[in-house]
Design a protein around this motif. Structure first.
Motif, PDB file in Angstrom:
ATOM      1  N   PRO A 202       0.803  -1.219   0.000  1.00 30.01           N
ATOM      2  CA  PRO A 202       0.000   0.000   0.000  1.00 30.01           C
ATOM      3  C   PRO A 202       0.834   1.266   0.000  1.00 30.01           C
ATOM      4  N   ASP A 203       2.094   1.213   0.489  1.00 31.08           N
ATOM      5  CA  ASP A 203       2.913   2.417   0.575  1.00 31.08           C
ATOM      6  C   ASP A 203       3.726   2.658  -0.688  1.00 31.08           C
ATOM      7  N   ILE A 204       3.640   1.749  -1.678  1.00 29.54           N
ATOM      8  CA  ILE A 204       4.362   1.926  -2.930  1.00 29.54           C
ATOM      9  C   ILE A 204       3.356   2.151  -4.052  1.00 29.54           C
ATOM     10  N   PRO A 205       3.313   3.367  -4.601  1.00 31.45           N
ATOM     11  CA  PRO A 205       2.342   3.635  -5.679  1.00 31.45           C
ATOM     12  C   PRO A 205       2.645   2.805  -6.918  1.00 31.45           C
ATOM     13  N   LEU A 206       1.602   2.364  -7.593  1.00 32.79           N
ATOM     14  CA  LEU A 206       1.764   1.575  -8.811  1.00 32.79           C
ATOM     15  C   LEU A 206       1.998   2.513  -9.990  1.00 32.79           C
ATOM     16  N   VAL A 207       3.092   2.292 -10.703  1.00 30.66           N
ATOM     17  CA  VAL A 207       3.415   3.106 -11.870  1.00 30.66           C
ATOM     18  C   VAL A 207       3.364   2.227 -13.108  1.00 30.66           C
ATOM     19  N   GLN A 208       2.485   2.550 -14.045  1.00 29.04           N
ATOM     20  CA  GLN A 208       2.376   1.836 -15.317  1.00 29.04           C
ATOM     21  C   GLN A 208       2.197   2.863 -16.423  1.00 29.04           C
TER      22      GLN A 208
ATOM     23  N   PRO B   9       6.867  -3.724  -8.858  1.00 27.86           N
ATOM     24  CA  PRO B   9       6.542  -2.312  -8.618  1.00 27.86           C
ATOM     25  C   PRO B   9       7.781  -1.420  -8.527  1.00 27.86           C
ATOM     26  N   ALA B  10       8.893  -1.986  -8.042  1.00 26.34           N
ATOM     27  CA  ALA B  10      10.124  -1.200  -7.902  1.00 26.34           C
ATOM     28  C   ALA B  10      10.631  -0.709  -9.255  1.00 26.34           C
ATOM     29  N   VAL B  11      10.382  -1.496 -10.315  1.00 25.48           N
ATOM     30  CA  VAL B  11      10.807  -1.084 -11.657  1.00 25.48           C
ATOM     31  C   VAL B  11      10.088   0.193 -12.066  1.00 25.48           C
ATOM     32  N   GLY B  12       8.770   0.211 -11.888  1.00 24.50           N
ATOM     33  CA  GLY B  12       7.995   1.402 -12.227  1.00 24.50           C
ATOM     34  C   GLY B  12       8.439   2.613 -11.429  1.00 24.50           C
ATOM     35  N   ILE B  13       8.752   2.405 -10.150  1.00 24.74           N
ATOM     36  CA  ILE B  13       9.214   3.507  -9.299  1.00 24.74           C
ATOM     37  C   ILE B  13      10.551   4.042  -9.799  1.00 24.74           C
ATOM     38  N   ASN B  14      11.482   3.138 -10.128  1.00 27.43           N
ATOM     39  CA  ASN B  14      12.785   3.577 -10.624  1.00 27.43           C
ATOM     40  C   ASN B  14      12.655   4.346 -11.934  1.00 27.43           C
TER      41      ASN B  14
ATOM     42  N   VAL C 156      22.792  -4.949 -32.368  1.00 33.09           N
ATOM     43  CA  VAL C 156      21.827  -4.166 -31.593  1.00 33.09           C
ATOM     44  C   VAL C 156      22.561  -3.582 -30.392  1.00 33.09           C
ATOM     45  N   VAL C 157      22.538  -2.261 -30.304  1.00 34.45           N
ATOM     46  CA  VAL C 157      23.142  -1.562 -29.170  1.00 34.45           C
ATOM     47  C   VAL C 157      22.015  -1.183 -28.211  1.00 34.45           C
ATOM     48  N   GLU C 158      22.003  -1.837 -27.056  1.00 34.14           N
ATOM     49  CA  GLU C 158      20.958  -1.553 -26.067  1.00 34.14           C
ATOM     50  C   GLU C 158      21.463  -0.487 -25.109  1.00 34.14           C
ATOM     51  N   LEU C 159      20.781   0.643 -25.099  1.00 33.06           N
ATOM     52  CA  LEU C 159      21.167   1.765 -24.252  1.00 33.06           C
ATOM     53  C   LEU C 159      20.380   1.696 -22.948  1.00 33.06           C
ATOM     54  N   LEU C 160      21.110   1.599 -21.837  1.00 29.78           N
ATOM     55  CA  LEU C 160      20.501   1.539 -20.510  1.00 29.78           C
ATOM     56  C   LEU C 160      20.862   2.791 -19.719  1.00 29.78           C
ATOM     57  N   ASP C 161      20.070   3.078 -18.713  1.00 32.45           N
ATOM     58  CA  ASP C 161      20.372   4.174 -17.788  1.00 32.45           C
ATOM     59  C   ASP C 161      21.334   3.632 -16.735  1.00 32.45           C
ATOM     60  N   ALA C 162      22.523   4.211 -16.640  1.00 28.56           N
ATOM     61  CA  ALA C 162      23.552   3.712 -15.723  1.00 28.56           C
ATOM     62  C   ALA C 162      23.091   3.703 -14.274  1.00 28.56           C
ATOM     63  N   ARG C 163      22.091   4.511 -13.933  1.00 29.24           N
ATOM     64  CA  ARG C 163      21.589   4.542 -12.557  1.00 29.24           C
ATOM     65  C   ARG C 163      20.678   3.359 -12.265  1.00 29.24           C
ATOM     66  N   ILE C 164      20.024   2.836 -13.331  1.00 26.70           N
ATOM     67  CA  ILE C 164      19.058   1.739 -13.149  1.00 26.70           C
ATOM     68  C   ILE C 164      19.185   0.728 -14.298  1.00 26.70           C
ATOM     69  N   PRO C 165      20.312   0.052 -14.422  1.00 28.55           N
ATOM     70  CA  PRO C 165      20.479  -0.867 -15.553  1.00 28.55           C
ATOM     71  C   PRO C 165      19.417  -1.959 -15.639  1.00 28.55           C
ATOM     72  N   LEU C 166      19.013  -2.517 -14.519  1.00 27.95           N
ATOM     73  CA  LEU C 166      17.998  -3.566 -14.547  1.00 27.95           C
ATOM     74  C   LEU C 166      16.631  -3.012 -14.921  1.00 27.95           C
ATOM     75  N   SER C 167      16.226  -1.958 -14.260  1.00 28.42           N
ATOM     76  CA  SER C 167      14.900  -1.391 -14.504  1.00 28.42           C
ATOM     77  C   SER C 167      14.765  -0.798 -15.891  1.00 28.42           C
ATOM     78  N   SER C 168      15.875  -0.358 -16.490  1.00 28.36           N
ATOM     79  CA  SER C 168      15.803   0.257 -17.823  1.00 28.36           C
ATOM     80  C   SER C 168      16.051  -0.741 -18.947  1.00 28.36           C
ATOM     81  N   SER C 169      16.194  -2.026 -18.607  1.00 29.76           N
ATOM     82  CA  SER C 169      16.376  -3.063 -19.619  1.00 29.76           C
ATOM     83  C   SER C 169      15.022  -3.676 -19.963  1.00 29.76           C
ATOM     84  N   ASN C 170      14.637  -3.560 -21.207  1.00 30.28           N
ATOM     85  CA  ASN C 170      13.324  -4.042 -21.639  1.00 30.28           C
ATOM     86  C   ASN C 170      13.318  -5.568 -21.709  1.00 30.28           C
TER      87      ASN C 170
END
Length: 290
Positions: A6-12, A191-196, A35-49
């Protein structure tokens, strides 16, 4: 899947043009060597599709951590080691300052040399290496391409969803680069992915409770980078609660309405702007060791 806390808002966020972007990538994969996959260095996992692995199966795949200037350099080095241990070609770049751009060009050339050599071996006219660059919205694809091309070849804007169509761009003498629109996936199972993604501005700020997400960002900073908060906002001792910290930042920054009431929307904007611009410091939100 775990029940939403409940304390983590859902981001979609999956606007209609994302489906078109996915088809565009699938239709043009046959045209490229890498294929060059560009990720955000701050969130490599969350920014990987997660859809990408299946889409590019069989293609040479390189990982580039962009916005390295905004990330914790020690953790970025850990990520590079992590990917290389997985057998991936990986490097970090700063497309704003142009750091490691030449090295990226060399890496693309090296990884595609075998493919382009096949044409010459068959007696065909040698052609340039063909690379496709993919990534989520607002990961810095256009800025990187402009650095690679040495000109304003791709439209850049600090909001997600600007590039809507493919573009071929010549990189130096030997690389043709195919820029694709930013692509998200239909549902963030964690949910943490959406937050990041919300923290970094990869999703539209209008689709979630910005104040709640800003409080989560401050909570993370309190736990992992408290000295950055103290330095940026000139706080001698951090409050125990994130809510109190939010108020302290508002008072320090003069985010006040008539009557002295705190302007919560303005405080939220200050927190996001300071984080996303790097004014808070070099911060990573994910580590390969966690």
């Amino acid at each position: 899947m775990e029940e939403q806390k409940p304390d983590i808002p859902l981001v979609q966020w999956f606007p209609g043009h994302m489906t078109k972007a996915r088809r565009l990538i699938e239709e043009n994969l046959k045209l490229v060597d890498i294929v060059v996959e560009l990720l955000d260095a701050r969130i490599p996992l969350s920014s990987s599709n997660p859809m990408l692995a299946g889409m590019i199966s069989g293609k040479t795949h390189a990982i580039v951590l962009n916005k390295a200037d905004l990330a914790d350099p020690a953790i970025t080095r850990e990520w590079i080691t992590f990917y290389k241990r997985m057998g991936k070609s990986a490097m970090a770049v700063d497309s704003v300052q142009g750091k490691n751009i030449k090295e990226l060009t060399n890496m693309i050339n090296d990884l595609t040399q075998r493919q382009t050599a096949k044409f010459a071996a068959k007696g065909a006219r040698p052609r340039n290496a063909r690379a496709m660059i993919v990534g989520i919205p607002n990961v810095g694809k256009s800025s990187l391409i402009n650095r690679l091309a040495g000109t304003v070849a791709a439209k850049t804007e600090n909001r997600p969803g600007v590039t809507r169509a493919k573009q071929w761009i010549r990189i130096g003498k030997h690389i043709d680069l195919l820029d694709m629109p930013g692509l998200l996936w239909p549902k963030f199972d964690d949910p943490a992915v959406g937050i990041n993604l919300a923290f970094t501005g990869a999703v539209n700020d209008d689709i979630y409770d910005k104040e709640k997400v800003a409080l989560l960002l401050l909570e993370y900073m309190q736990n992992y980078y408290p000295h950055f908060l103290m330095t940026r906002y000139k706080i001698d001792v951090l409050p125990d609660s994130t809510e109190e910290l939010f108020e302290v930042i508002g008072k320090k920054r003069g985010c006040l309405l008539k009557g002295g009431k705190l302007d919560e929307e303005k405080i939220t904007t200050v927190v996001f702007t300071d984080f996303r611009s790097g004014r808070l410091g070099k911060i990573s939100l994910e580590s390969p060791s966690v």
